[in-house]
Write a protein that holds these residues in place. Structure first.
Motif, short mmCIF file in Angstrom:
data_model
loop_
_atom_site.label_atom_id
_atom_site.label_comp_id
_atom_site.label_asym_id
_atom_site.label_seq_id
_atom_site.Cartn_x
_atom_site.Cartn_y
_atom_site.Cartn_z
N TRP A 167 0.82 -1.21 0.00
CA TRP A 167 0.00 0.00 0.00
C TRP A 167 0.86 1.26 0.00
N GLY A 168 2.13 1.11 -0.38
CA GLY A 168 2.99 2.28 -0.51
C GLY A 168 4.45 1.96 -0.22
N ASN A 169 5.34 2.71 -0.81
CA ASN A 169 6.77 2.56 -0.53
C ASN A 169 7.03 2.80 0.96
N GLY A 170 7.83 1.93 1.54
CA GLY A 170 8.16 2.08 2.95
C GLY A 170 7.17 1.46 3.90
N SER A 171 6.07 0.91 3.39
CA SER A 171 5.08 0.26 4.26
C SER A 171 5.60 -1.11 4.69
N GLU A 196 -4.43 0.64 0.08
CA GLU A 196 -4.62 -0.80 0.08
C GLU A 196 -5.71 -1.26 -0.88
N ALA A 197 -6.75 -0.45 -1.07
CA ALA A 197 -7.87 -0.87 -1.91
C ALA A 197 -7.43 -1.21 -3.32
N ALA A 198 -6.61 -0.34 -3.91
CA ALA A 198 -6.12 -0.57 -5.28
C ALA A 198 -5.24 -1.81 -5.33
N MET A 199 -4.44 -2.02 -4.31
CA MET A 199 -3.57 -3.20 -4.25
C MET A 199 -4.39 -4.48 -4.26
N ILE A 200 -5.43 -4.52 -3.44
CA ILE A 200 -6.26 -5.73 -3.35
C ILE A 200 -7.00 -5.99 -4.66
N ASP A 202 -5.96 -5.36 -7.69
CA ASP A 202 -5.02 -5.98 -8.62
C ASP A 202 -4.66 -7.40 -8.21
N LEU A 203 -4.63 -7.66 -6.91
CA LEU A 203 -4.37 -9.02 -6.44
C LEU A 203 -5.54 -9.93 -6.82
N LEU A 204 -6.76 -9.44 -6.68
CA LEU A 204 -7.94 -10.21 -7.08
C LEU A 204 -7.92 -10.49 -8.58
N GLY A 205 -7.41 -9.53 -9.35
CA GLY A 205 -7.37 -9.69 -10.80
C GLY A 205 -6.18 -10.48 -11.31
N GLY A 206 -5.24 -10.80 -10.41
CA GLY A 206 -4.08 -11.59 -10.82
C GLY A 206 -2.93 -10.78 -11.39
N GLN A 207 -3.05 -9.44 -11.34
CA GLN A 207 -1.93 -8.62 -11.84
C GLN A 207 -0.70 -8.75 -10.94
N ILE A 208 -0.92 -9.00 -9.66
CA ILE A 208 0.16 -9.34 -8.73
C ILE A 208 -0.22 -10.67 -8.10
N GLN A 209 0.77 -11.39 -7.57
CA GLN A 209 0.51 -12.74 -7.08
C GLN A 209 0.34 -12.84 -5.56
N LEU A 210 0.92 -11.89 -4.83
CA LEU A 210 0.84 -11.98 -3.38
C LEU A 210 0.98 -10.61 -2.75
N TYR A 212 0.82 -8.56 1.49
CA TYR A 212 0.39 -8.46 2.88
C TYR A 212 -0.75 -7.45 2.90
N ALA A 213 -1.82 -7.78 3.62
CA ALA A 213 -2.99 -6.90 3.63
C ALA A 213 -3.66 -6.95 5.00
N SER A 214 -4.37 -5.89 5.33
CA SER A 214 -5.08 -5.86 6.61
C SER A 214 -6.17 -6.92 6.62
N ALA A 215 -6.42 -7.49 7.79
CA ALA A 215 -7.46 -8.51 7.91
C ALA A 215 -8.83 -7.94 7.57
N LEU A 216 -9.06 -6.69 7.96
CA LEU A 216 -10.36 -6.06 7.72
C LEU A 216 -10.70 -6.02 6.24
N ASN A 217 -9.72 -5.69 5.40
CA ASN A 217 -9.97 -5.57 3.96
C ASN A 217 -9.80 -6.89 3.21
N ALA A 218 -9.00 -7.80 3.75
CA ALA A 218 -8.77 -9.08 3.05
C ALA A 218 -9.83 -10.13 3.38
#
Length: 334
Positions: A167-171, A196-200, A202-210, A212-218
Motif C-alpha cells: 500500500w505504498g513505498n516504505g510500508s 490498500e484498496a487498489a492493491m487488493i 489488482d491481487l484479485l485480478g491476478g496482476q500481482i501474485q501476493l 500483505y494486507a489488513s485482515a479487515l480488507n482481506a
C-alpha cells in the motif's frame, strides 16, 4: 547572644530546607491530581475515518468522562503522519497535547526519511501502546501454495516471475515482501499502490501474485474464496481470523514475521512523568471494557494498552528490526 542568634538562624534555615524538600516530594502527586485543569487535545496525524481516528475518538470520549474535562480530537493529516506528529513533538510539554498515531510516524519514519522535522526518540515521550495490528499474507488462488513454507518454495522456484504489492513505498507490506524475496533470492517485483484498496483489486485480478494486507480488507475476499490466506503476522492468532495460523506457527521464525505495526499514544518529551503515568492509567482503564476490546478485535487489532515502561520495552525491541527492514528494502522517502 551572637552565638544564640546564629544557632536560631541555622535552625530556621534547616526547617526551611526541610519544608522545601517535603513540598518538592508532594508536587508530582498534587500535580497529577489537579491534572487536567483545561481541555486536552488529541492529535491524529491522519484523515478522519480510519482505525487510528476511531481509537482516538473512543479515547477522547471516555477520557473526557473520566477526568471531567473536554477532550478535542484534531485530525492534522499530511506527509504520511509527519505533519501532525511534528506538531505534537513541538508542543508544550504539559500533558494537554497528546498524539495518537501509528508506528509509521512514531518509529519507522526516522529510517525512511533522510530529513525528518522531529526525532521520535528525542522529541516524544511514550505513554501507552494502545493496540497492535498484525496483517494477513494472501495470494491469488492460482498460486499453488497453502502454507508459509510452501509459498517460500514457490517463490524460490519462480525467480523473477512473481510480483508482490504494497500500500505504498516504505510500508510493512513493501518491506516484508522485499525480505521474502531476498531471503529466497527470488528477485520478485515490488508494485507500490496509493492505498490498500487498489492493491487488493489488482491481487484479485491476478496482476500481482501476493501481498500483505489488513485482515479487515482481506477477510471478505478470503471468505468468498477469491483470495487464499497463507497466514498472519505476529506472535498470536487474530481474533478476527481465529483459524488462521501465524507464520511463526508454520515455521517462519524470522523476527520480520513477528513484529507488527501498532497504534500508540505519546506526548512531547519533557512532559512530567506523573502526568504521563496518569494518562497511561486512564487509557488502561478505558480499554478494560470488554465491548470495546471486542469491537477493536473486529477491526483486526488487538488491544495492548499498558504502562509507559511496557511501551518503551516493545519500542526498544522492535526498533532494530524495523531499521534492518528499511535498509534491506532500500526504501527512501522525501
Amino acid at each position: 547572644m551572637p552565638l544564640q542568634a546564629t544557632s536560631m538562624t541555622g535552625r530556621r534555615h534547616c526547617l526551611a530546607l526541610g519544608a522545601a524538600a517535603a513540598g518538592a516530594l508532594l508536587l508530582p502527586a498534587a500535580r497529577a491530581q489537579s491534572y487536567p485543569a483545561k481541555p486536552i487535545r488529541i492529535v491524529v496525524p491522519y484523515p478522519p475515518g480510519g482505525a487510528t481516528d476511531f481509537m482516538a475518538r473512543v479515547i477522547g470520549e471516555k477520557l473526557a468522562t473520566r477526568v471531567g474535562q473536554t477532550v478535542i480530537v484534531d485530525n492534522k493529516a499530511g506527509a504520511g503522519g509527519i505533519v501532525g506528529t511534528d506538531a505534537v513533538a513541538k508542543a508544550a510539554p504539559d500533558g494537554y497535547t497528546v498524539l495518537v498515531s501509528l508506528s509509521t510516524s512514531m518509529l519507522t519514519n526516522q529510517f525512511l526519511y533522510e530529513k525528518l522535522p522531529y526525532n521520535p526518540q528525542r522529541d516524544l515521550a511514550l505513554v501507552s501502546h494502545l493496540a497492535v495490528s498484525p496483517v494477513t499474507l494472501v495470494v491469488h488462488p492460482s498460486v499453488p501454495a497453502g502454507t508459509g513454507p510452501e509459498l517460500m518454495k514457490y517463490i524460490a522456484a519462480n525467480k523473477s516471475k512473481l510480483s508482490y504489492g504494497s500500500w505504498g513505498n516504505g510500508s510493512y507490506a513493501h518491506m516484508a515482501g522485499a525480505h521474502m524475496s531476498q531471503s529466497q533470492n527470488a528477485d520478485m517485483s515490488h508494485v507500490p499502490y496509493k492505498g490498500e484498496a487498489a492493491m487488493i483489486q489488482d491481487l484479485l485480478g491476478g496482476q500481482i501474485q501476493l501481498a500483505y494486507a489488513s485482515a479487515l480488507n482481506a477477510k471478505p475476499h478470503i471468505d468468498a474464496g477469491k483470495l487464499k490466506l497463507i497466514g498472519v503476522t505476529g506472535a498470536k492468532r487474530m481474533a478476527i481470523l481465529p483459524n488462521a495460523p501465524t507464520l511463526m506457527e508454520q515455521g517462519l521464525k524470522d523476527e520480520v514475521y513477528q513484529i507488527v505495526g501498532f497504534v500508540g499514544m505519546a506526548v512531547p518529551a519533557k512532559t512530567p512523568k506523573d502526568i504521563v503515568d496518569r494518562l497511561a492509567r486512564e487509557v488502561q482503564g478505558i480499554f478494560e471494557a470488554p465491548e470495546l476490546v471486542e469491537r477493536i478485535a473486529g477491526m483486526g487489532f488487538t488491544v495492548s494498552a499498558g504502562t509507559p515502561e511496557a511501551f518503551a520495552a516493545v519500542y526498544k525491541r522492535d526498533l532494530p528490526v524495523w531499521e534492518r527492514l528499511v535498509k534491506q528494502s532500500g526504501a527512501k522517502l522525501e
